[in-house]
Structures are given as C-alpha cells and as structure tokens.
Enzyme design. Structure first.
Site, PDB file in Angstrom:
ATOM      1  N   ASN A   8      13.681  -0.392   7.879  1.00 58.00           N
ATOM      2  CA  ASN A   8      12.637  -0.323   6.835  1.00 58.00           C
ATOM      3  C   ASN A   8      12.729   0.939   5.982  1.00 58.00           C
ATOM      4  OD1 ASN A   8      11.561   1.649   8.502  1.00 58.00           O
ATOM      5  ND2 ASN A   8       9.459   0.965   8.238  1.00 58.00           N
ATOM      6  N   ALA A  13       6.433  -7.323  14.721  1.00 55.47           N
ATOM      7  CA  ALA A  13       5.630  -6.141  15.038  1.00 55.47           C
ATOM      8  C   ALA A  13       5.770  -5.786  16.516  1.00 55.47           C
ATOM      9  CB  ALA A  13       4.167  -6.396  14.682  1.00 55.47           C
ATOM     10  N   THR A  19       0.159  -9.440  18.084  1.00 60.10           N
ATOM     11  CA  THR A  19       0.087 -10.823  17.598  1.00 60.10           C
ATOM     12  C   THR A  19      -0.782 -10.819  16.342  1.00 60.10           C
ATOM     13  OG1 THR A  19      -1.965 -11.477  18.702  1.00 60.10           O
ATOM     14  CG2 THR A  19       0.057 -11.676  19.996  1.00 60.10           C
ATOM     15  N   LYS A  60      10.161 -16.544  23.892  1.00 58.65           N
ATOM     16  CA  LYS A  60      10.373 -15.477  22.903  1.00 58.65           C
ATOM     17  C   LYS A  60      10.184 -14.106  23.551  1.00 58.65           C
ATOM     18  CE  LYS A  60       8.678 -15.641  18.584  1.00 58.65           C
ATOM     19  NZ  LYS A  60       7.693 -16.067  17.552  1.00 58.65           N
ATOM     20  N   PHE A  62       0.841  -1.206   0.000  1.00 60.67           N
ATOM     21  CA  PHE A  62       0.000   0.000   0.000  1.00 60.67           C
ATOM     22  C   PHE A  62       0.879   1.261   0.000  1.00 60.67           C
ATOM     23  CE2 PHE A  62      -3.254   2.771   2.255  1.00 60.67           C
ATOM     24  CZ  PHE A  62      -4.180   2.768   1.218  1.00 60.67           C
ATOM     25  N   LYS A 119      14.573  -6.779   5.349  1.00 59.39           N
ATOM     26  CA  LYS A 119      14.784  -5.772   6.398  1.00 59.39           C
ATOM     27  C   LYS A 119      16.069  -5.986   7.207  1.00 59.39           C
ATOM     28  CE  LYS A 119       9.991  -4.459   7.314  1.00 59.39           C
ATOM     29  NZ  LYS A 119       9.034  -4.163   8.379  1.00 59.39           N
ATOM     30  N   THR A 173      10.976  -3.842   2.689  1.00 61.66           N
ATOM     31  CA  THR A 173      10.010  -4.701   3.374  1.00 61.66           C
ATOM     32  C   THR A 173      10.454  -6.157   3.310  1.00 61.66           C
ATOM     33  OG1 THR A 173       7.665  -5.161   3.670  1.00 61.66           O
ATOM     34  CG2 THR A 173       8.372  -4.861   1.395  1.00 61.66           C
ATOM     35  N   GLY A 218      -4.496  -0.538  13.610  1.00 65.49           N
ATOM     36  CA  GLY A 218      -3.130  -0.351  13.122  1.00 65.49           C
ATOM     37  C   GLY A 218      -2.983   0.455  11.850  1.00 65.49           C
ATOM     38  N   TYR A 225      -5.274  -4.062  11.036  1.00 64.58           N
ATOM     39  CA  TYR A 225      -6.310  -3.152  10.493  1.00 64.58           C
ATOM     40  C   TYR A 225      -7.222  -3.847   9.483  1.00 64.58           C
ATOM     41  CZ  TYR A 225      -2.569  -2.569   7.072  1.00 64.58           C
ATOM     42  OH  TYR A 225      -1.569  -2.804   6.162  1.00 64.58           O
TER      43      TYR A 225
END
Ligand code: ATR
Length: 295
Positions: A97, A140, A202, A165, A26, A76, A72, A255, A234
């Site tokens: 990024n 993220a 997540t 993690k 996008f 990255k 992207t 988001g 989103y």
C-alpha cells in the site's frame, strides 16, 4: 489566499494515492494535515487510475520524481510486479500500500500492519506474549494477523465464517512466522479456551451489518479473560462489539487510529524519520475531531 501562495512553491513535492475509485479517500486530508503539523514542504493528492493504466502510472510517476505513492483497491497486488524490492511484511500479506522512490525504482511496503500495531501500542496495550483471537480472514485480517505475529503474540487463533479461508491464512502466515496458530469456525467461537486480545477484521458491524456483533454471547469477554478489543471498523464510531465489550469492563479501540497510523508509518518510510508518540497522538486527535464533525 496568502496561505495558498506560501503553501505550494517550486520546491513543493507531490505525494499521491492511486486507486479506483479513490475520490472518497481520506488520505489527502490525513497527509495534508500532517504536512501542516510537521511543516514539511509537500502536498498530497488522490489520482484515479484504471487497472490497464497502472504500469504507465507508476513509470510516469517515477519519471516525474514522485517520492511516495499510496496504493489502494484494486491495485495493491498489481503494483507488486512493478517494484525493485518489497518489504517482508508486504510479501507475507501479498499486497503493497506504500511505495518509496529509490535510485533503483520504487520499493513496496504494507503500512496497514504497522498502523494496527501502533494503534494498539499507543493505547498502552502490548501484544507480545498474548493470545490473540482474530476474527476474519480477508484483506484486513491478513494485515492484522501479520501485526499479531510480528509483535510476538504467544498464540494466534483465527476465527472465520468460512473456516477454509482461516486455514489458508494460517498456512500462509506460518511460512513466515514461528508462531502457534489455530483456526476455528465462527460458529464454534465458544470452543476457544481463552484470549486476551480480540481483533475484529470482518465487516460485521459495518454498513448493512451495523448493529451486529461477531460475538453475540456477552458473557464471552469475562469467560475467556479478554482484556482488550480492537475493531478495524470506524463507521459507526462505536460498533456493537465495542459497546458490548466496553460494558463488560474491557478496554476498546476502533479502527480510526489504524487508518491514521498507517499514514504515519508511510511518512516515516518516505522521510526516514520516526514520528514521536506525542506527534502521532496529536494527529489522531485533530483528525478524529475533523472526521467526526465532517465525514
Ligand atoms: P476486507 O478486505 O475488508 O477484509 P473481505 O476480504 O471481503 O474484506 O473480508 C471480509 C471478512 O468479513 C471475511 O472474513 C468474511 O468472512 P468469509 O470469509 O466467510 O466471507 C467476513 N464476513 C463478511 N460478512 C460476514 C457475516 N455476515 N458473518 C460473518 N463474517 C462475515
């Protein structure tokens, strides 16, 4: 036709995003809208680059004088070896990024961190001195953890299905920020005493997990004193998490604004100019309308 002739001239700079795949990106819509709104003389494209061509692509772009590149998945991390310098936030995350052209080569940044901060701040919420419950420990979450610490949160609690993690992420962030960080397994979420801000990083709520929430207990929000919930997802526009939190009177944000504001942050870096809150909000409104009608 007249628009096309006046839009791309000999003076027009080219900016681009590289990745693989990248055709779904996008970013061209966002940045070309920003060029129109700000009147800057540039166009923005998407270029698919295979992993074995990243080095050649960056060298070639530099020789072509491309002033800014977004990077992207999956490049990255790989681009980090090809840069002359890397900003602190990108070093903490271990991923870049945004590249900015300088005399010595490209400098790398990570604007996801800045984007998350702008999104929450522009909604009128201050992270400083708040206890943040971050759900997730992947890519993220990494960016959102840095956002929380960089904005001066009082305490960061990282909850993840795989707690190891979360522990690894906490250890990495602690090496750079003097912030109290705890970890918890998702199944023990109720053991959290209190938290004012929840960030979901997540994939629960997205794709085949749409309709699910990482917080199943709807009494959680009131019991823990939650004021604000930010979901990095989103699509769908309103996840189950945001729906539940909203029904409990909690302020919510999806988001999409993080996506827009990471692009705003990239342009601020490329053009050395801060964009006003009004301009950022105008872009967010225009683009969210476009996205909801067309994507
Ligand atoms: P991204 O780069 O988008 O952050 P990622 O690195 O794959 O994607 O991270 C996905 C996150 O969603 C992880 O925190 C993952 O938890 P695990 O580390 O335990 O895998 C979390 N996640 C994915 N599916 C989940 C599920 N069904 N329940 C709980 N957490 C889930």
């Amino acid at each position: 036709m007249k628009d096309i002739f006046s839009r791309v001239k000999g003076t027009t700079s080219v900016f681009t995003v590289i990745g693989c795949p990248v055709k779904h990106s996008f970013s061209p819509v966002i940045h070309n809208t920003m060029a129109l709104v700000t009147g800057r003389d540039f166009i923005y494209t998407a270029m698919e680059v295979q992993s074995d061509c990243v080095q050649g692509a960056i060298k070639g772009a530099y020789c072509l004088g491309i002033k800014g590149i977004n990077v992207t998945v999956p490049h990255k991390v790989a681009v980090m070896d090809l840069l002359c310098d890397i900003d602190k936030k990108a070093r903490v995350i271990g991923a870049v990024n945004t590249l900015k052209y300088t005399e010595d080569g490209y400098v790398g940044y990570n604007t996801d961190v800045i984007g998350a901060g702008y999104a929450i701040k522009n909604k009128g919420y201050e992270i400083k001195d708040k206890t943040v419950l971050l759900i997730g420990a992947g890519g993220a979450a990494n960016a959102c953890a840095v956002t929380a610490c960089d904005e001066g949160c009082k305490k960061l609690i990282i909850a993840n299905r795989t707690e190891d993690k979360a522990k690894r992420l906490a250890k990495n962030i602690s090496a750079f920020y003097d912030c109290e960080i705890e970890t918890v397994s998702m199944k023990d979420l109720n053991s959290v005493d209190s938290c004012e801000l929840i960030i979901n990083a997540t994939t629960v709520g997205f794709g085949d997990k749409a309709g699910l929430s990482p917080i199943e207990d709807k009494s959680f929000y009131k019991a823990k004193g939650v004021e604000f919930v930010f979901d990095a997802i989103y699509t769908p526009w309103e996840t189950q998490l945001l729906k539940d939190a909203g029904e409990q009177g909690v302020e919510t944000l999806n988001g999409f604004s993080m996506l827009i504001y990471q692009a705003v942050a990239a342009e601020e870096i490329w053009f050395d100019e801060k964009y006003s809150k009004e301009l950022q909000e105008e872009l967010c409104e225009k683009l969210s309308k476009y996205f909801r009608e067309n994507c």
